[in-house]
Design an enzyme around this catalytic site. Structure first.
Site: not given
Length: 256
Positions: A144, A157
């Protein structure tokens, strides 16, 4: 020579029942790849398999929790039994929990790290020996943009995707001599169910959250197919001298 022609190759796609995984499974199949979709969502997985088979491709679904070693090993073994090997592994399965460390429970932390990081380790541990025997392969991990920079209320995350980024680099070093290329993509916000889950977790309206997500140089969020195209590139001979790379696919988000 068509470097995107992957006819005869075999791929495993985790989290392939929807979103980026679904788009990638279909795109790989269109390039001639036999695809195994690994997911907990049996209904969604069966739907993708039917779509691929209807279009003339080969695909199967294996239900599994990729945070569990037995399920990962089973997915690889079933793929090898059906198709004869594994050439491409797309570690795509992932979840998000939007919270600061002071808001996270230990269970939240462990769950996100298990799905986002442990699964990459387990799937690679199971699949790479078959790539070694075959003389090479390609592993693509889904990281990401938040694996490369911090984000608000996204501690676990960001930590998990940062781990995926550096795990990718380490495996590229370890397996380069075996002709196994290991790369990762770093998508920006993409039109998937997970993006909408973030809005709910933050208590924001979906419409306003999506508008804010589009604030980047290209002025929009990604379509899953645009992320899948980057995976296809890294799986193909078009990227034959690329390993250990982190490819942002984020509409310029990291550049802004």
């Amino acid at each position: 020579m068509n470097t995107y022609n992957l006819a005869g190759k075999v791929a495993i796609v985790t989290g392939g029942s929807g979103g980026i995984g679904r788009a990638t499974s279909i795109m790989l199949s269109e390039a001639g790849v036999k695809v195994t979709i690994v997911d907990l969502d049996a209904g969604g997985g069966a739907t993708v398999v039917r779509q691929i088979v209807k279009a003339g491709g080969k695909a199967m679904f294996v239900r599994g929790d990729v945070s569990q070693a037995e399920d990962c090993s089973n997915a690889v073994q079933e793929t090898v039994a059906a198709y004869g090997g594994v050439d491409i592994l797309f570690n795509n399965a992932g979840i998000i929990k939007r919270a600061m460390v002071t808001e996270l429970s230990e269970q939240d932390w462990d769950h996100v790290m298990a799905v986002n990081v442990r699964s990459v380790f387990l799937m690679c541990k199971a699949a790479i020996p078959f790539m070694e025997k075959a003389g090479g392969g390609a592993v693509i991990n889904n990281a990401s943009g938040w694996g490369l920079t911090g984000g608000s209320r996204a501690a676990v995350y960001c930590a998990s995707k940062g781990a995926v980024v550096n795990l990718t680099r380490a495996m590229a070093v370890d397996f380069g001599a075996k002709n196994i290329r290991v790369n990762c993509i770093a998508p920006g916000d993409t039109d998937t169910a997970m993006l909408r889950t973030e809005a709910r977790q933050l208590g924001e309206s979906e419409s306003s959250f999506l508008r804010e997500s589009a604030i980047r140089p290209l002025g929009r969020i990604a379509r899953p197919e645009e992320i899948a195209a980057a995976v296809l590139y890294l799986a193909s001979d078009a990227s034959s001298f690329i390993t250990g790379a982190i490819l942002p696919v984020d509409g310029g988000g990291l550049a802004d």
